[in-house]
Design an enzyme around this catalytic site. Structure first.
Site, PDB file in Angstrom:
ATOM      1  N   GLY A 125      82.267 -40.166 -15.250  1.00 51.03           N
ATOM      2  CA  GLY A 125      82.289 -40.062 -13.788  1.00 51.03           C
ATOM      3  C   GLY A 125      83.325 -41.010 -13.241  1.00 51.03           C
ATOM      4  O   GLY A 125      83.773 -41.923 -13.944  1.00 51.03           O
ATOM      5  N   CYS A 128      81.499 -42.155 -21.798  1.00 46.89           N
ATOM      6  CA  CYS A 128      82.261 -42.932 -20.818  1.00 46.89           C
ATOM      7  C   CYS A 128      81.316 -43.567 -19.786  1.00 46.89           C
ATOM      8  O   CYS A 128      80.528 -44.431 -20.149  1.00 46.89           O
ATOM      9  CB  CYS A 128      83.324 -42.036 -20.184  1.00 46.89           C
ATOM     10  SG  CYS A 128      84.560 -42.972 -19.300  1.00 46.89           S
ATOM     11  N   TYR A 129      81.332 -43.126 -18.545  1.00 49.35           N
ATOM     12  CA  TYR A 129      80.399 -43.678 -17.557  1.00 49.35           C
ATOM     13  C   TYR A 129      78.964 -43.573 -18.074  1.00 49.35           C
ATOM     14  O   TYR A 129      78.148 -44.484 -17.896  1.00 49.35           O
ATOM     15  CB  TYR A 129      80.526 -42.922 -16.228  1.00 49.35           C
ATOM     16  CG  TYR A 129      79.651 -43.469 -15.119  1.00 49.35           C
ATOM     17  CD1 TYR A 129      80.140 -44.426 -14.250  1.00 49.35           C
ATOM     18  CD2 TYR A 129      78.329 -43.023 -14.952  1.00 49.35           C
ATOM     19  CE1 TYR A 129      79.342 -44.938 -13.232  1.00 49.35           C
ATOM     20  CE2 TYR A 129      77.524 -43.535 -13.940  1.00 49.35           C
ATOM     21  CZ  TYR A 129      78.041 -44.491 -13.088  1.00 49.35           C
ATOM     22  OH  TYR A 129      77.255 -44.996 -12.088  1.00 49.35           O
ATOM     23  N   HIS A 132      86.393 -39.778 -24.765  1.00 52.40           N
ATOM     24  CA  HIS A 132      85.962 -38.418 -24.391  1.00 52.40           C
ATOM     25  C   HIS A 132      86.010 -37.476 -25.597  1.00 52.40           C
ATOM     26  O   HIS A 132      87.070 -36.978 -25.935  1.00 52.40           O
ATOM     27  CB  HIS A 132      86.864 -37.881 -23.276  1.00 52.40           C
ATOM     28  CG  HIS A 132      86.607 -38.552 -21.972  1.00 52.40           C
ATOM     29  ND1 HIS A 132      85.615 -38.141 -21.116  1.00 52.40           N
ATOM     30  CD2 HIS A 132      87.181 -39.632 -21.406  1.00 52.40           C
ATOM     31  CE1 HIS A 132      85.586 -38.937 -20.064  1.00 52.40           C
ATOM     32  NE2 HIS A 132      86.530 -39.849 -20.211  1.00 52.40           N
ATOM     33  N   GLU A 179      84.970 -34.524 -25.735  1.00 55.41           N
ATOM     34  CA  GLU A 179      85.100 -33.117 -25.327  1.00 55.41           C
ATOM     35  C   GLU A 179      86.536 -32.657 -25.154  1.00 55.41           C
ATOM     36  O   GLU A 179      86.802 -31.466 -25.106  1.00 55.41           O
ATOM     37  CB  GLU A 179      84.309 -32.876 -24.026  1.00 55.41           C
ATOM     38  CG  GLU A 179      84.877 -33.530 -22.771  1.00 55.41           C
ATOM     39  CD  GLU A 179      84.490 -35.002 -22.596  1.00 55.41           C
ATOM     40  OE1 GLU A 179      84.083 -35.642 -23.581  1.00 55.41           O
ATOM     41  OE2 GLU A 179      84.625 -35.508 -21.460  1.00 55.41           O
ATOM     42  N   ASP A 225      83.925  -8.718 -15.874  1.00 52.62           N
ATOM     43  CA  ASP A 225      82.600  -9.225 -15.460  1.00 52.62           C
ATOM     44  C   ASP A 225      81.675  -8.086 -15.016  1.00 52.62           C
ATOM     45  O   ASP A 225      80.534  -7.989 -15.468  1.00 52.62           O
ATOM     46  CB  ASP A 225      82.733 -10.251 -14.327  1.00 52.62           C
ATOM     47  CG  ASP A 225      83.639 -11.405 -14.703  1.00 52.62           C
ATOM     48  OD1 ASP A 225      83.862 -11.587 -15.916  1.00 52.62           O
ATOM     49  OD2 ASP A 225      84.128 -12.096 -13.808  1.00 52.62           O
ATOM     50  N   LYS A 243      83.338 -17.533 -18.869  1.00 54.91           N
ATOM     51  CA  LYS A 243      84.142 -16.315 -19.029  1.00 54.91           C
ATOM     52  C   LYS A 243      84.324 -15.898 -20.495  1.00 54.91           C
ATOM     53  O   LYS A 243      84.190 -14.723 -20.835  1.00 54.91           O
ATOM     54  CB  LYS A 243      85.521 -16.554 -18.391  1.00 54.91           C
ATOM     55  CG  LYS A 243      86.373 -15.318 -18.296  1.00 54.91           C
ATOM     56  CD  LYS A 243      86.099 -14.615 -17.003  1.00 54.91           C
ATOM     57  CE  LYS A 243      86.976 -13.411 -16.791  1.00 54.91           C
ATOM     58  NZ  LYS A 243      86.736 -12.839 -15.467  1.00 54.91           N
TER      59      LYS A 243
END
Ligand code: XMP
Length: 514
Positions: free
Chosen positions: A54, A81-82, A169, A171, A227, A369
Site C-alpha cells: 500500500g 511490503c506494507y 513484491h 507478484e 464476454d 479476462k
C-alpha cells in the site's frame, strides 16, 4: 465454494496482480478491503490471507490497519511490503523510516534454506523493492529469512504460526522467484491444492445459475465479444431453451463479422438467437452526425431501444445476463479509482440500463479476462471468438472520422480486413499487437494512379501493444509489413490513394480515434 484465499487490499497498485498470480497457481482468491472484520472473513472460512502492499507508511497516525483478531485466527498469512510491516508492528516488532527509500531491483540473499518458504528458491536472486520503512527488530517467534544489501529484514517467518512476510513484491515479473515463493506459501505452507481450474469450476458455475433461475426466462444481448459469448453459453448450458439471446446487427461491425458470429452462436454453440437486422435504423440516426460523443450516445440509445423492443416480444422474462468481469466489480467498490474526467462514453452490451427491470445474472463476475477466455475454450467456443481483439461497442462508427455513410463504411471495412489479415498472418511479431485496425480520416489528398490524377481518401492504420487498453504504445511493425498493408489498401480498396501509420502512444492519444 472452493477453498478461498482473501487478499486484504491496502491500496496497492498490485492487488489485482496478486489475485491473478494466486489464481494462476490454481487457488481461488478474492480481494477484500483491508479493514474487513474477522467475523466477516471467518464466515467464509478463509484458507489463507495475503496482506497487500500500500502507498502509506505504518508509522503515520491513522495508517490503514487490520482487525487484530485476524492475527490470532490461526489462518496462514502472507504480508507483502506494507502488509509485512503491518504484521511486524502488530506483532510487536520495531520499524524505522529509511533515510532513502528503496525502489527497484535488489539482490535477495535467503537465510534458513530449510524453511519450506524457500523450496527451490536460489540462495541469491533478483527481487523488486518499493518501500520507505524497514523492519529492524523481529516480532517474537519469527526468524529472519532473507536480506538485501539495503534491507536487513527482506523476509521473515514464523513457521509454527504459518505467518510470513516479504518486503519485496513476489507478484511482479521482475522478482525472479516470485511465482515460486507465492506457490511455496499457498501450496507448501497453507497446504492448498492447485485445483482451481476452469475445467473444474464450470460445473459449479452452471449449478449456481440453475439454482438461481429455476424455471424462469432469461434474455441476453450478444455483441460478438468474448464476454457476452461466454456468459451466454454458460447460461445456455445451465437452462437451455429458457435463454433467448438477442444479436443486434447495427451495421457497424467488421467485414463478414455479423455472419460469422451468428453462425458460431447458432451452429456451433446451439444458442437460441434472435438476430435483428437494424442496419438501416442505425445508419438513419447517424446521418450527418460528426461529433464523436454524439455518435456514441446515439448508438448507445438506439441499441437499448432495439433490445427493449425485442425483450418485449418475449413474455415473462425475469433475468438479464450481463458479462460483468471481476475487475469491474473491484473497481466499482473503490470509487476513488473511478475519479477523473470522462474521456469517452464507453458502452457495450454489458451496460444495459438498470431501469429495464430485470434481475441480473452475472456469471463471470468473479473472473479475470484471461480466465473468461480459458472458460470459453472449456465450453467449446471457436477460437475466433475466444481470441477476438477488443472491439468498441459503437464499432466502426468511431473509426470513421466525420460523416458515416454506407460508402465510407465499406471503405473502412475493406481496409480493416486487410490490416487484420496481414497482421494476423505475421506470426513472427513479438509481442503480437494487442489491437490493430484501420481508420478512415476526413482528409482527401492528390495522387496519381496509372496516368490519371486522383483526389481520394486517406486511411490511417493503428496497431498498438498494450496489457489492458488503459495505456498503449504504437507497435513497431516491420517496414515490409507496413509496405504490404499500404500497397494492398491502395490497390484493393476503392476510394483510397494514401495510407498513414499512427505513431502515437496512449497517453496522450487514445486507442480509438473517436
Ligand atoms: P480508448 O479509445 O478509450 O480505448 O483508448 C481503450 C480500449 O477500449 C475500447 N473501447 C471501447 N470498448 N465500448 C467498449 O466496449 C466502447 O464504447 C469503447 N470505446 C473504446 C478500445 O477499442 C480499446 O480497446
Amino acid at each position: 465454494m472452493p477453498p478461498t484465499v482473501f487478499i486484504l487490499d491496502f491500496g496497492a497498485q498490485y492487488s489485482q496482480l496478486i489475485a491473478r498470480r494466486t489464481r494462476e497457481l490454481g487457488v481461488y482468491c478474492e480481494i477484500v478491503p483491508f479493514d474487513v472484520a474477522w467475523s466477516a472473513l471467518a464466515a467464509r472460512n478463509p484458507a489463507a490471507l495475503i496482506l497487500s502492499g500500500g502507498p502509506e507508511s505504518t508509522l503515520v497516525p491513522d495508517a490503514p490497519d487490520l482487525d487484530p483478531a485476524i492475527l490470532n485466527s490461526g489462518v496462514p498469512i502472507l504480508g507483502i511490503c506494507y502488509g509485512m510491516q503491518l504484521l511486524a508492528r502488530r506483532l510487536g516488532a520495531q520499524l524505522v523510516k529509511l533515510d532513502h527509500a528503496e525502489y527497484g531491483p535488489a539482490i535477495l540473499t535467503t537465510e534458513h534454506p530449510e524453511d519450506p518458504f524457500w523450496d527451490d528458491v536460489a540462495h541469491e536472486s533478483r527481487v523488486w523493492m518499493s518501500h520507505g520503512d524497514s523492519v529492524v527488530k523481529l516480532p517474537d517467534g519469527f526468524i529472519e529469512l532473507g536480506a538485501t544489501p539495503r534491507c536487513n529484514v527482506a523476509a521473515m517467518g514464523d513457521r509454527a504460526r504459518k505467518i510470513y512476510g516479504v518486503q519485496f513484491h513476489p507478484e511482479v515479473s521482475h522478482t525472479d522467484a516470485g511465482t515460486k515463493i507465492l506457490a511455496n506459501f499457498l501450496h507448501g505452507i497453507a497446504g492448498l491444492d492447485a485445483s482451481w481450474r476452469m475445467e473444474n469450476v464450470v460445473d459449479s458455475l452452471i449449478d449456481e445459475i440453475r439454482a438461481k433461475v429455476g424455471t424462469d426466462k432469461v434474455i441476453c444481448a450478444l455483441s460478438g465479444g468474448v464476454d457476452s459469448a461466454v456468459a451466454a453459453t454458460l447460461v445456455a448450458r445451465a437452462i437451455g431453451e429458457q435463454l433467448t439471446c438477442v444479436f443486434v446487427d447495427h451495421g457497424l461491425l467488421r467485414k463478414g463479422e455479423a455472419e460469422s458470429v451468428l453462425a458460431a452462436f447458432r451452429d456451433v454453440l446451439h444458442l437460441n438467437v434472435v438476430a435483428v437486422d437494424a442496419r438501416k435504423r442505425f445508419l438513419d440516426k447517424l446521418v450527418g452526425v460528426e461529433d464523436p460523443e454524439r455518435k456514441r450516445i446515439i448508438i448507445g440509445h438506439e441499441f437499448i431501444a432495439v433490445f427493449e423492443e425485442e425483450a418485449a416480444k418475449i413474455p415473462g422474462v425475469k433475468y438479464l445476463v450481463q458479462g460483468t468481469l471481476y475487475p469491474d466489480v473491484i473497481e466499482s467498490k473503490t470509487p476513488q479509482s473511478k475519479a477523473g474526467h470522462k474521456i469517452k462514453s464507453h458502452h457495450n452490451v454489458g451496460g444495459l440500463p438498470e431501469k429495464m427491470n430485470f434481475a441480473l445474472i452475472e456469471p463471470l463476475r468473479s473472473l479475470f479476462k484471461d480466465e473468461v477466455r480459458a472458460l470459453g475454450r472449456v465450453l467449446g467456443l471457436p477460437e475466433h471468438i475466444v481470441q477476438r481483439q477488443p472491439f468498441p461497442g459503437p464499432g466502426l462508427a468511431v473509426r470513421i472520422i466525420g460523416d458515416i455513410t454506407e460508402e465510407r463504411l465499406e471503405i473502412v471495412r475493406n481496409a480493416d480486413a486487410i490490416v487484420r489479415e496481414e497482421i494476423d498472418n505475421a506470426l513472427e511479431l513479438q509481442p503480437h499487437p494487442w489491437q490493430y485496425f484501420a481508420v478512415l480520416t476526413p482528409v482527401r489528398s492528390v495522387g496519381v494512379m496509372g496516368d490519371g490524377r486522383t483526389y481520394a481518401n486517406l486511411v490511417a492504420v493503428r496497431a498498438i501493444t498494450s496489457e489492458d487498453g488503459m495505456t498503449a504504445d504504437w507497435a513497431r511493425l516491420p517496414h515490409h509489413l507496413l509496405e504490404t498493408i499500404s500497397t494492398r489498401i491502395v490497390n484493393e480498396v476503392q476510394g483510397v490513394n494514401r495510407v498513414a501509420y499512427d505513431i502515437t502512444s496512449k497517453p496522450p492519444a487514445t486507442v480509438e480515434w473517436e
